[in-house]
Design an enzyme around this catalytic site. Structure first.
Site, PDB file in Angstrom:
ATOM      1  N   VAL A 127     -79.087  -9.589  50.081  1.00  0.00           N
ATOM      2  CA  VAL A 127     -78.062  -8.506  50.153  1.00  0.00           C
ATOM      3  C   VAL A 127     -78.170  -7.845  48.664  1.00  0.00           C
ATOM      4  O   VAL A 127     -78.526  -7.909  47.784  1.00  0.00           O
ATOM      5  CB  VAL A 127     -77.167  -9.790  49.788  1.00  0.00           C
ATOM      6  N   VAL A 128     -77.962  -6.713  49.301  1.00  0.00           N
ATOM      7  CA  VAL A 128     -77.655  -5.607  48.785  1.00  0.00           C
ATOM      8  C   VAL A 128     -76.206  -4.596  48.688  1.00  0.00           C
ATOM      9  O   VAL A 128     -75.265  -4.632  49.024  1.00  0.00           O
ATOM     10  CB  VAL A 128     -78.254  -4.491  48.492  1.00  0.00           C
ATOM     11  N   LEU A 133     -68.032  -5.599  47.109  1.00  0.00           N
ATOM     12  CA  LEU A 133     -68.841  -5.771  48.517  1.00  0.00           C
ATOM     13  C   LEU A 133     -69.706  -6.767  49.310  1.00  0.00           C
ATOM     14  O   LEU A 133     -70.116  -6.827  50.117  1.00  0.00           O
ATOM     15  CB  LEU A 133     -69.065  -4.321  48.346  1.00  0.00           C
ATOM     16  N   GLU A 142     -81.773 -15.666  41.923  1.00  0.00           N
ATOM     17  CA  GLU A 142     -82.565 -15.283  40.758  1.00  0.00           C
ATOM     18  C   GLU A 142     -81.471 -16.245  39.645  1.00  0.00           C
ATOM     19  O   GLU A 142     -80.619 -15.883  40.144  1.00  0.00           O
ATOM     20  CB  GLU A 142     -83.339 -14.393  40.633  1.00  0.00           C
ATOM     21  N   ARG A 182     -79.672 -14.893  37.340  1.00  0.00           N
ATOM     22  CA  ARG A 182     -78.798 -14.298  36.690  1.00  0.00           C
ATOM     23  C   ARG A 182     -77.498 -13.997  38.089  1.00  0.00           C
ATOM     24  O   ARG A 182     -76.065 -13.908  37.580  1.00  0.00           O
ATOM     25  CB  ARG A 182     -79.415 -12.471  36.612  1.00  0.00           C
ATOM     26  N   TYR A 227     -73.528 -17.148  43.691  1.00  0.00           N
ATOM     27  CA  TYR A 227     -73.369 -17.825  44.637  1.00  0.00           C
ATOM     28  C   TYR A 227     -72.866 -19.249  44.314  1.00  0.00           C
ATOM     29  O   TYR A 227     -72.286 -19.554  45.703  1.00  0.00           O
ATOM     30  CB  TYR A 227     -75.226 -17.737  45.696  1.00  0.00           C
TER      31      TYR A 227
END
Length: 214
Positions: free
Chosen positions: A134-135, A145, A170, A172, A177
């Protein structure tokens, strides 16, 4: 964020998904890898996810929603990976990964093939799915986005009846999430990854030990 090459790092903690309800924009690039885990169920599994921003609204802001890997510029996707700290992948292997994944991505007006936000999931298509990669393009971060592609990816999976959707995050980005209703270590279940050292690493360690004891 972790990459497929980094997915065996033990510092990553697994999370599970329930449903999307609240609005949140990640303050940094969102990049995730996944790992299959235990009992994380969506309830009901076929219910649709409520999208916080519609396709039409995204279009009015200059972003087109794509729900397959068709037409994506793999080299451009690799560039986004690199800009958020991922190592570049071999393009042919990346293409093969996309062929075996459920993909959601956004493109900007005038650049139909270049992704500005991307997410994919792989699994058995029935029971389980793992979220990967997911980027968000750094210049487009803070616009919601990342949430947009994640909501649509989960929605696609739920419409297929997939109930167990998992990922690693991670520290951070755990807060991001959680606001998407991921749960950290539900029911105390922990994920495990195959993490075998290479023979060359073992040989190097043995040599170092022997030298130190000489």
């Amino acid at each position: 964020m972790a990459t497929p090459q980094q997915m065996m790092q033990p510092r990553l903690r697994p999370c599970g998904i329930t449903a999307t309800t609240s609005s949140f924009n990640p303050p940094v690039s969102v990049a995730v890898t996944g790992f299959r885990r235990g009992r994380w169920l969506l309830s009901p599994p076929r219910a649709c996810v409520r999208l916080t921003v519609s396709d039409a609204e995204l279009a009015s802001r200059g972003f087109a929603v794509r729900r397959s890997a068709d037409g994506i510029d793999v080299a451009a996707l690799n560039e986004v990976f690199a800009r958020v700290g991922f190592p570049r992948r071999q393009e042919e292997r990346l293409r093969r990964a996309l062929e075996h994944s459920r993909v959601v991505w956004l493109s900007a007006a005038g650049e139909a093939a270049r992704p500005v936000a991307f997410a994919r999931a792989a699994g058995d298509g029935v029971f389980n799915a793992v979220v990967w990669d997911v980027v968000v393009e750094p210049s487009c971060q803070g616009l919601g986005l990342g949430r947009a592609v994640m909501e649509r990816l989960v929605d696609e999976l739920r419409r297929d009846g997939v109930a167990n959707i998992v990922l690693y995050a991670e520290p951070r980005v755990v807060g991001f999430y959680r606001l998407l209703d991921f749960a950290m270590d539900p029911d105390g279940i922990r994920g495990m990854a195959y993490y075998r050292k290479s023979s060359s690493s073992s040989a190097s360690a043995t040599t170092t030990t022997t030298t130190a004891n000489s």
